[in-house]
Design a protein around this motif. Sequence first.
Motif, PDB file in Angstrom:
ATOM      1  N   THR A 193      34.037  43.401  51.678  1.00  0.00           N
ATOM      2  CA  THR A 193      33.425  43.403  52.172  1.00  0.00           C
ATOM      3  C   THR A 193      32.598  41.643  52.392  1.00  0.00           C
ATOM      4  O   THR A 193      32.530  41.033  51.323  1.00  0.00           O
ATOM      5  CB  THR A 193      32.313  44.609  52.189  1.00  0.00           C
ATOM      6  OG1 THR A 193      31.925  44.147  50.399  1.00  0.00           O
ATOM      7  CG2 THR A 193      33.496  45.564  52.505  1.00  0.00           C
ATOM      8  N   THR A 222      29.521  42.672  57.113  1.00  0.00           N
ATOM      9  CA  THR A 222      28.913  43.563  56.741  1.00  0.00           C
ATOM     10  C   THR A 222      27.416  43.771  57.326  1.00  0.00           C
ATOM     11  O   THR A 222      26.185  43.573  56.249  1.00  0.00           O
ATOM     12  CB  THR A 222      28.549  44.030  55.788  1.00  0.00           C
ATOM     13  OG1 THR A 222      27.943  42.423  54.764  1.00  0.00           O
ATOM     14  CG2 THR A 222      29.205  44.195  54.279  1.00  0.00           C
ATOM     15  N   GLY A 227      30.656  47.733  57.879  1.00  0.00           N
ATOM     16  CA  GLY A 227      30.449  48.347  56.988  1.00  0.00           C
ATOM     17  C   GLY A 227      31.231  49.917  57.041  1.00  0.00           C
ATOM     18  O   GLY A 227      31.938  50.555  56.275  1.00  0.00           O
ATOM     19  N   ARG A 228      30.606  50.590  57.994  1.00  0.00           N
ATOM     20  CA  ARG A 228      31.217  51.521  58.615  1.00  0.00           C
ATOM     21  C   ARG A 228      32.499  51.459  58.395  1.00  0.00           C
ATOM     22  O   ARG A 228      33.143  52.638  58.796  1.00  0.00           O
ATOM     23  CB  ARG A 228      30.664  51.861  59.729  1.00  0.00           C
ATOM     24  CG  ARG A 228      29.159  52.522  59.891  1.00  0.00           C
ATOM     25  CD  ARG A 228      28.566  53.568  60.891  1.00  0.00           C
ATOM     26  NE  ARG A 228      28.885  54.738  60.334  1.00  0.00           N
ATOM     27  CZ  ARG A 228      29.765  55.224  61.468  1.00  0.00           C
ATOM     28  NH1 ARG A 228      29.177  55.236  63.230  1.00  0.00           N
ATOM     29  NH2 ARG A 228      30.405  56.448  61.483  1.00  0.00           N
ATOM     30  N   GLU A 231      33.960  50.810  55.571  1.00  0.00           N
ATOM     31  CA  GLU A 231      34.030  53.003  55.091  1.00  0.00           C
ATOM     32  C   GLU A 231      35.761  54.011  55.462  1.00  0.00           C
ATOM     33  O   GLU A 231      35.594  54.921  54.325  1.00  0.00           O
ATOM     34  CB  GLU A 231      33.116  53.190  55.031  1.00  0.00           C
ATOM     35  CG  GLU A 231      31.693  52.572  53.955  1.00  0.00           C
ATOM     36  CD  GLU A 231      31.771  52.454  52.393  1.00  0.00           C
ATOM     37  OE1 GLU A 231      32.234  53.759  51.514  1.00  0.00           O
ATOM     38  OE2 GLU A 231      31.001  51.867  51.633  1.00  0.00           O
ATOM     39  N   ASP A 244      35.489  45.165  47.871  1.00  0.00           N
ATOM     40  CA  ASP A 244      33.881  45.258  48.915  1.00  0.00           C
ATOM     41  C   ASP A 244      32.406  44.000  47.371  1.00  0.00           C
ATOM     42  O   ASP A 244      31.850  45.168  46.454  1.00  0.00           O
ATOM     43  CB  ASP A 244      33.262  46.906  47.948  1.00  0.00           C
ATOM     44  CG  ASP A 244      32.093  46.931  48.727  1.00  0.00           C
ATOM     45  OD1 ASP A 244      31.592  46.100  49.466  1.00  0.00           O
ATOM     46  OD2 ASP A 244      31.929  48.405  48.959  1.00  0.00           O
ATOM     47  N   GLU A 249      24.718  46.246  53.609  1.00  0.00           N
ATOM     48  CA  GLU A 249      23.642  47.336  54.097  1.00  0.00           C
ATOM     49  C   GLU A 249      23.357  48.246  53.534  1.00  0.00           C
ATOM     50  O   GLU A 249      22.387  49.137  53.684  1.00  0.00           O
ATOM     51  CB  GLU A 249      25.381  47.983  54.882  1.00  0.00           C
ATOM     52  CG  GLU A 249      25.857  46.482  55.409  1.00  0.00           C
ATOM     53  CD  GLU A 249      27.825  46.461  56.213  1.00  0.00           C
ATOM     54  OE1 GLU A 249      27.697  46.818  57.193  1.00  0.00           O
ATOM     55  OE2 GLU A 249      28.063  47.495  55.176  1.00  0.00           O
ATOM     56  N   LEU A 250      24.020  48.627  51.827  1.00  0.00           N
ATOM     57  CA  LEU A 250      23.144  49.317  51.864  1.00  0.00           C
ATOM     58  C   LEU A 250      21.397  49.478  51.474  1.00  0.00           C
ATOM     59  O   LEU A 250      20.782  49.980  50.724  1.00  0.00           O
ATOM     60  CB  LEU A 250      24.086  49.295  49.908  1.00  0.00           C
ATOM     61  CG  LEU A 250      23.395  50.628  48.505  1.00  0.00           C
ATOM     62  CD1 LEU A 250      24.565  50.528  47.664  1.00  0.00           C
ATOM     63  CD2 LEU A 250      22.451  50.301  48.242  1.00  0.00           C
ATOM     64  N   ALA A 261      24.754  51.242  58.004  1.00  0.00           N
ATOM     65  CA  ALA A 261      26.466  51.007  57.780  1.00  0.00           C
ATOM     66  C   ALA A 261      26.222  53.044  57.783  1.00  0.00           C
ATOM     67  O   ALA A 261      27.413  53.358  57.005  1.00  0.00           O
ATOM     68  CB  ALA A 261      27.148  50.554  56.752  1.00  0.00           C
ATOM     69  N   ARG A 265      27.115  54.627  52.554  1.00  0.00           N
ATOM     70  CA  ARG A 265      27.610  53.129  51.778  1.00  0.00           C
ATOM     71  C   ARG A 265      27.864  53.234  50.710  1.00  0.00           C
ATOM     72  O   ARG A 265      27.289  53.915  49.401  1.00  0.00           O
ATOM     73  CB  ARG A 265      26.925  52.219  52.377  1.00  0.00           C
ATOM     74  CG  ARG A 265      27.185  50.645  51.783  1.00  0.00           C
ATOM     75  CD  ARG A 265      28.386  50.315  53.214  1.00  0.00           C
ATOM     76  NE  ARG A 265      28.833  48.761  52.629  1.00  0.00           N
ATOM     77  CZ  ARG A 265      29.882  48.443  51.847  1.00  0.00           C
ATOM     78  NH1 ARG A 265      30.534  49.568  50.929  1.00  0.00           N
ATOM     79  NH2 ARG A 265      30.268  47.655  52.063  1.00  0.00           N
TER      80      ARG A 265
END
Length: 423
Positions: A193, A222, A227-228, A231, A244, A249-250, A261, A265
């Motif tokens: 990422t 990301t 990010g989706r 994952e 990663d 996004e987290l 995401a 995430r």
Amino acid sequence: MSRPPVILLIGTVDTKSDEIAFLRESVEHGGGTALVMDVGVLGQGGFTPDILNTEVAAAAGVTLQQVMETGDENTSMKLMATGAALIATQWHLEGRFDGLLALGGTMGTDLALDVANALPLGCPKVVLSTIAYSPLIPPARIPPDLIMRLWAGGLYGLNRLCKAALSQAAGAVVGACRAQAVEGDPRPVVGMTSLGSSALSYMKKLKPALEARGYELAVFHTTGMGGRAFEDLAQRGYFAAVMDFSLQELVNDLAGSCVSAGSERLLGAGRAGVPQIVAPGATDMVDFAAWTRCPERFAGRAVHDHNRLIASVCVDHDMRRSVARAISDRLTEATGPTCLLLPTGGVEQWDRPGEALHDPKGLKAFVDEMTHVVSPDTVFQPVDAHINDEAFAQAALQVFDAWVAAGLVPAGVTHELATRAVA
């Protein structure tokens, strides 16, 4: 493809018989074959579908009569969505269809998103919707490879605008199925990422190094959908290992940003047991749409305007500490090898001295918190460097090489063997 693509066509035949019949004809005109699934709950339509609404209800563990007797259209359609997703998943595994085409208003779109999310990344998915890409649709429900087309003028009955949208949607899914490439590359894939290539640039050093070791690198941007996708593939075991290194996004999810995401995430790879090397890249900021106001919570904080679409605001020190705890908590769920690299010199380009988001006290708060909360089950390795420095890339490679030597990551495939396999 060597045969005509088969398209699973989903809609409410009871209320949209004419539109679905036109879609079926459009698919066939484009060289495909359509299998129609009826998800309507009001009765029979103008033709007999391939998958009856009674079968869809049965897949959800109820009868159609029970669905109709709920007395609530939302409950009814959620039941039908469950059945439709289960049938679609099973039929795709059995190779009965190649792509998905669904149509609807808000009800049909709600159902279609469940079905689309149940199908694997790479299976062509087209949704013809009256609310295509509307703010009504939360980012977490949009499959990362979804194609949406606005169903303009199609709320009730056929007309020239509606027919244009229907025929183009049919052409899109048939074309997507025909365009699928079959790869024979035997190299293991490493998922990585990054937030573009300006905020984070380690992949410029790591890509040639990993390829020289016999791996293929896939880098995910990301900004929500990237990010989706990352994952989803990690959870399905697509990667031999992941790096990663961009967890922005987290932070967005914790702050309620629309650039999300989803809440899962930093969990997919770990739960699937995929070896993961993690770093807190870009965890010092929250993204927001540049054409809106900065979130009130962060008013007065430094902002970086990346372009006219997206901007980033530097988060406060309390938020940075909470992000450190969230990272630690999520890594504890990992069932496979996990290493956290902590670049103590900075986590993205704009936090360097002289840049807009430079915040040494915030970085110190994050590093101190991360050092104290990281789980003993996680291999923890501080790196005395900025995340974009050569030293960070070398630290990542050292961990990766050690895992390969220990048999935790599959060995790479040499160029000679890869060439033979493709040939």
